[in-house]
Scaffold this active site. Structure first.
Site, PDB file in Angstrom:
ATOM      1  N   ASP A   1       0.862  -1.166   0.000  1.00 38.63           N
ATOM      2  CA  ASP A   1       0.000   0.000   0.000  1.00 38.63           C
ATOM      3  C   ASP A   1       0.911   1.232   0.000  1.00 38.63           C
ATOM      4  O   ASP A   1       2.095   1.138   0.336  1.00 38.63           O
ATOM      5  CB  ASP A   1      -0.882  -0.036   1.251  1.00 38.63           C
ATOM      6  CG  ASP A   1      -1.656   1.236   1.465  1.00 38.63           C
ATOM      7  OD1 ASP A   1      -2.299   1.702   0.514  1.00 38.63           O
ATOM      8  OD2 ASP A   1      -1.606   1.773   2.595  1.00 38.63           O
TER       9      ASP A   1
ATOM     10  N   ASP B   1      -0.226   5.124   0.815  1.00 40.39           N
ATOM     11  CA  ASP B   1      -0.480   6.121   1.856  1.00 40.39           C
ATOM     12  C   ASP B   1      -0.445   5.495   3.248  1.00 40.39           C
ATOM     13  O   ASP B   1      -1.104   4.477   3.506  1.00 40.39           O
ATOM     14  CB  ASP B   1      -1.837   6.784   1.629  1.00 40.39           C
ATOM     15  CG  ASP B   1      -1.857   7.650   0.370  1.00 40.39           C
ATOM     16  OD1 ASP B   1      -2.566   8.666   0.370  1.00 40.39           O
ATOM     17  OD2 ASP B   1      -1.155   7.314  -0.595  1.00 40.39           O
TER      18      ASP B   1
ATOM     19  N   GLU C   1      -1.204  10.801   4.130  1.00 38.14           N
ATOM     20  CA  GLU C   1      -2.333  10.487   3.267  1.00 38.14           C
ATOM     21  C   GLU C   1      -2.386  11.603   2.227  1.00 38.14           C
ATOM     22  O   GLU C   1      -2.665  12.763   2.549  1.00 38.14           O
ATOM     23  CB  GLU C   1      -3.649  10.432   4.053  1.00 38.14           C
ATOM     24  CG  GLU C   1      -3.752   9.261   5.009  1.00 38.14           C
ATOM     25  CD  GLU C   1      -4.040   7.938   4.306  1.00 38.14           C
ATOM     26  OE1 GLU C   1      -4.635   7.971   3.211  1.00 38.14           O
ATOM     27  OE2 GLU C   1      -3.676   6.891   4.867  1.00 38.14           O
TER      28      GLU C   1
ATOM     29  N   ARG D   1     -14.798  12.471  -0.345  1.00 42.57           N
ATOM     30  CA  ARG D   1     -13.582  13.240  -0.067  1.00 42.57           C
ATOM     31  C   ARG D   1     -13.098  13.996  -1.309  1.00 42.57           C
ATOM     32  O   ARG D   1     -12.728  15.162  -1.237  1.00 42.57           O
ATOM     33  CB  ARG D   1     -12.488  12.310   0.447  1.00 42.57           C
ATOM     34  CG  ARG D   1     -12.711  11.839   1.880  1.00 42.57           C
ATOM     35  CD  ARG D   1     -11.667  10.825   2.303  1.00 42.57           C
ATOM     36  NE  ARG D   1     -11.878   9.529   1.659  1.00 42.57           N
ATOM     37  CZ  ARG D   1     -10.969   8.564   1.619  1.00 42.57           C
ATOM     38  NH1 ARG D   1      -9.780   8.742   2.161  1.00 42.57           N
ATOM     39  NH2 ARG D   1     -11.250   7.405   1.036  1.00 42.57           N
TER      40      ARG D   1
ATOM     41  N   SER E   1      -2.589   1.459  -4.691  1.00 41.25           N
ATOM     42  CA  SER E   1      -2.937   2.633  -3.908  1.00 41.25           C
ATOM     43  C   SER E   1      -4.364   3.087  -4.125  1.00 41.25           C
ATOM     44  O   SER E   1      -4.830   3.188  -5.263  1.00 41.25           O
ATOM     45  CB  SER E   1      -1.986   3.790  -4.266  1.00 41.25           C
ATOM     46  OG  SER E   1      -2.330   4.964  -3.553  1.00 41.25           O
ATOM     47  N   GLY E   2      -5.023   3.387  -3.013  1.00 35.58           N
ATOM     48  CA  GLY E   2      -6.317   4.049  -3.076  1.00 35.58           C
ATOM     49  C   GLY E   2      -6.130   5.548  -3.265  1.00 35.58           C
ATOM     50  O   GLY E   2      -7.094   6.293  -3.336  1.00 35.58           O
TER      51      GLY E   2
ATOM     52  N   LYS F   1      -7.699  -3.954  -5.196  1.00 31.97           N
ATOM     53  CA  LYS F   1      -6.336  -4.214  -4.734  1.00 31.97           C
ATOM     54  C   LYS F   1      -6.017  -5.704  -4.792  1.00 31.97           C
ATOM     55  O   LYS F   1      -4.913  -6.097  -5.177  1.00 31.97           O
ATOM     56  CB  LYS F   1      -6.137  -3.673  -3.312  1.00 31.97           C
ATOM     57  CG  LYS F   1      -6.028  -2.160  -3.245  1.00 31.97           C
ATOM     58  CD  LYS F   1      -5.556  -1.696  -1.876  1.00 31.97           C
ATOM     59  CE  LYS F   1      -5.260  -0.205  -1.868  1.00 31.97           C
ATOM     60  NZ  LYS F   1      -4.601   0.241  -0.639  1.00 31.97           N
TER      61      LYS F   1
ATOM     62  N   ASN G   1      -8.991  -0.989   3.502  1.00 31.38           N
ATOM     63  CA  ASN G   1      -8.947  -1.101   2.050  1.00 31.38           C
ATOM     64  C   ASN G   1      -7.890  -2.101   1.583  1.00 31.38           C
ATOM     65  O   ASN G   1      -7.906  -2.538   0.439  1.00 31.38           O
ATOM     66  CB  ASN G   1      -8.651   0.285   1.455  1.00 31.38           C
ATOM     67  CG  ASN G   1      -8.962   0.378  -0.022  1.00 31.38           C
ATOM     68  OD1 ASN G   1      -9.936  -0.203  -0.483  1.00 31.38           O
ATOM     69  ND2 ASN G   1      -8.145   1.103  -0.755  1.00 31.38           N
TER      70      ASN G   1
END
Length: 217
Positions: free
Chosen positions: A10, A12, A19, A55, A98-99, A143, A169
């Site tokens: 991952d 962040d 983040e 967001r 990555s989200g 993911k 996530n």
């Protein structure tokens, strides 16, 4: 010939300390709101895709020069570069999922010599963020799919994969990986992982990963 392995990280709050969406939100005046939503999403209290849309909507109007600004602010987690270097020296394939956002992840990946990654993309029109993303959202399921795709492309068995993450996530890829590592993670992730490292250095995970692989061999 030794078996090849895949390490998927991952980004962040795992590979990097921050983040990214919160760094962008600071320019929009929505950092506190975005941080609160991010925290709830990473604890598994909110649907990731819906929380991401909420967001990102707050970022509407931020100029796309923000990408360069944020890239200059991003800090690698202590030990992140060392972990990647150790894995690559052992002839492991290393990839990022990555989200967060491709516009930033591209630079982060290059910084540590990684060429394989997937991330969300932010829509930009007339030099400003629209408050929307482009394409499928990189959520928990995406993911897991990415980890499988990276492994398949390299001819690596799923049993020989390692996934490292910190938030809900990341649970999809961690569930299917041969070894899962929670780094400075939320309780739901820590409880689900094979290995938990509280930090502060990411490379503390490396000897634990090697030990887990040797025991499974």
């Amino acid at each position: 010939m030794s078996r090849r392995h895949l390490l998927v990280l991952d980004v962040d709050s795992t590979l990097i300390r921050q983040e990214v969406i919160e760094l962008i939100a600071a320019r929009a005046g929505t950092e506190r709101l975005v941080a609160e939503i991010t925290e709830r999403a990473m604890r598994g209290e909110l649907d990731f895709a819906a929380s991401l849309a909420e967001r990102v909507a707050t970022l509407k109007g931020v100029r796309d020069s923000v990408f360069a600004d944020v890239i200059s602010e991003v800090e690698l987690t202590p030990g992140a570069a060392e972990l990647v270097a150790s894995a690559q020296a052992a002839d492991w394939v290393v990839a990022l999922v990555s989200g967060g956002f491709e516009e930033i992840v591209t630079s982060i990946a290059a910084r540590v010599g990684i060429t394989r990654f997937v991330a969300n993309r932010l829509e930009v029109r007339d030099g400003a963020l629209t408050g929307r993303t482009i394409g499928p959202v990189v959520d928990r399921n995406a993911k897991a799919i990415a980890l499988k795709a990276f492994a398949a492309a390299e001819g690596i068995d799923i049993a020989d994969t390692v996934a490292i993450g910190d938030g809900a996530n990341d649970l999809g890829m961690m569930e299917i990986a041969g070894v899962s590592v929670a780094f400075a993670a939320k309780p739901v992730v820590r409880e689900a992982a094979d290995i938990a490292v509280d930090g502060p250095r990411l490379d503390e995970a490396w000897p634990l990963i090697l030990d887990a692989i040797n025991r499974a061999a």
